[in-house]
Design an enzyme around this catalytic site. Sequence first.
Site, PDB file in Angstrom:
ATOM      1  N   ARG A  45       0.832  -1.208   0.000  1.00  0.00           N
ATOM      2  CA  ARG A  45       0.000   0.000   0.000  1.00  0.00           C
ATOM      3  C   ARG A  45       0.863   1.253   0.000  1.00  0.00           C
ATOM      4  O   ARG A  45       0.525   2.247  -0.643  1.00  0.00           O
ATOM      5  CB  ARG A  45      -0.944  -0.016   1.207  1.00  0.00           C
ATOM      6  CG  ARG A  45      -1.967   1.105   1.176  1.00  0.00           C
ATOM      7  CD  ARG A  45      -3.052   0.899   2.213  1.00  0.00           C
ATOM      8  NE  ARG A  45      -2.532   0.985   3.577  1.00  0.00           N
ATOM      9  CZ  ARG A  45      -3.288   0.846   4.655  1.00  0.00           C
ATOM     10  NH1 ARG A  45      -4.585   0.585   4.536  1.00  0.00           N
ATOM     11  NH2 ARG A  45      -2.763   0.935   5.865  1.00  0.00           N
TER      12      ARG A  45
ATOM     13  N   LYS B  29      -2.713   6.474   1.642  1.00  0.00           N
ATOM     14  CA  LYS B  29      -2.577   6.941   3.029  1.00  0.00           C
ATOM     15  C   LYS B  29      -1.602   8.123   3.106  1.00  0.00           C
ATOM     16  O   LYS B  29      -0.585   8.087   3.813  1.00  0.00           O
ATOM     17  CB  LYS B  29      -2.126   5.788   3.918  1.00  0.00           C
ATOM     18  CG  LYS B  29      -2.566   5.921   5.371  1.00  0.00           C
ATOM     19  CD  LYS B  29      -2.356   4.624   6.126  1.00  0.00           C
ATOM     20  CE  LYS B  29      -2.712   4.748   7.593  1.00  0.00           C
ATOM     21  NZ  LYS B  29      -4.145   5.029   7.817  1.00  0.00           N
TER      22      LYS B  29
ATOM     23  N   GLU C  58     -16.246   6.278   4.436  1.00  0.00           N
ATOM     24  CA  GLU C  58     -15.558   5.727   5.595  1.00  0.00           C
ATOM     25  C   GLU C  58     -15.560   6.739   6.717  1.00  0.00           C
ATOM     26  O   GLU C  58     -15.943   7.890   6.532  1.00  0.00           O
ATOM     27  CB  GLU C  58     -14.126   5.302   5.255  1.00  0.00           C
ATOM     28  CG  GLU C  58     -13.218   6.423   4.797  1.00  0.00           C
ATOM     29  CD  GLU C  58     -11.792   5.933   4.528  1.00  0.00           C
ATOM     30  OE1 GLU C  58     -11.126   5.528   5.500  1.00  0.00           O
ATOM     31  OE2 GLU C  58     -11.360   5.967   3.364  1.00  0.00           O
TER      32      GLU C  58
END
Length: 387
Positions: free
Chosen positions: A132, A234, A270
């Site tokens: 990621r 992220k 989210e």
Amino acid sequence: MIQRSVHLRNLIQSSSIGSLSKLRTCKFFTSQAAAASLPQVCEPSVYSDEEYADIDWNNLGFGLMPTDYMYTMKCTQDDNFEQGQLSPYGNIELSPSAGVLNYAQGLFEGTKAYRREDGRLFLFRPDQNAIRMQIGAERMCMPSPTVEQFVDAVKQTALANRRWIPPPGKGSLYIRPLLMGSGPILGLAPAPEYTFLIYASAVGNYFKEGLAPLSLYVEDESHRASRGGAGGVKTIANYAPVLKALTRARNRGFSDVLYLDSVNKKNIEEASSCNIFIVKGNVLSTPATNGTILEGVTRKSIIGVARDLGYQVEERSISVEELMDGDEVFCTGTAVGVAPVGSITYQNKRVEYKMSAHPMCRELYSTLVGIQTGLIEDKRGWIVDIN
């Protein structure tokens, strides 16, 4: 570039930590007196598995508790990361014109180290965090460590701070890898130098409620991410913008904020720090990761566990009205674990979810923890022993 991105995303679906089994693991000195020998030399640990840091393990929260060591390695824009080193935990020096300070060119990850009843120390799917980060680095025009470098660095950090890994059932060692543009830059452009840094902190429950059901507030004024942005990676830039809505909600007694999509303003995405699931009958649904939602490692793990248990899992658009009509709702994340939701408030309407005798989230959580603690066989290669 596109082919590399597709390749990385395919790795997420198919990678197994078994391919990393040959990585070197070293036990490091964890006393301050040994700090000088740490950066380049692997030594046996001076701490046994029975020795811990002198803290109250029964009252751990989710706050910063500096440990003994951190890990760093650097590279230039056109180079690759080389072997890094451990050093005592402390402040770092950055140029005022560092890319991360001026243009938010930075990413972070979160993973955990745990201690089992038999004293073994382990990580949970750190390769997924590594991949990621690689995807995020490509989006943010940064070089990134290889999967092997990332996992090895996390192992070294956990072992160097092993006395801070809580006793079984008391918490975990939260490990925070950072990737940032540390080189100086004035005009808008990628930084000339990059730093990969890992630090750690002993933690307990993320939410002050502990294991009690959460109360969520649906935000319909501001948005966490938009199409074409960086909501699916992220990056550090994703988090400060939610602080205003989160602070406002917490001041009103809510646990967290749930955000809607920025286009239709009707589909859930989210929460500030975690993914969300809804249960209706025997079907488990969660918003699809379409570029605005972070693909959480715990989210992915829960989907795999649910399918193994025979549940139907759907990744799709979910309207806020459908959410309010669900039988059960819960959140997932590395920091939060698997947290049941007790109520959701949207446009002054509050819906409370009845806690059934056998909620799906408890079964999924118990299965996941069973795999992590060794009570259930790990058939997927998710667990990485580090001692």
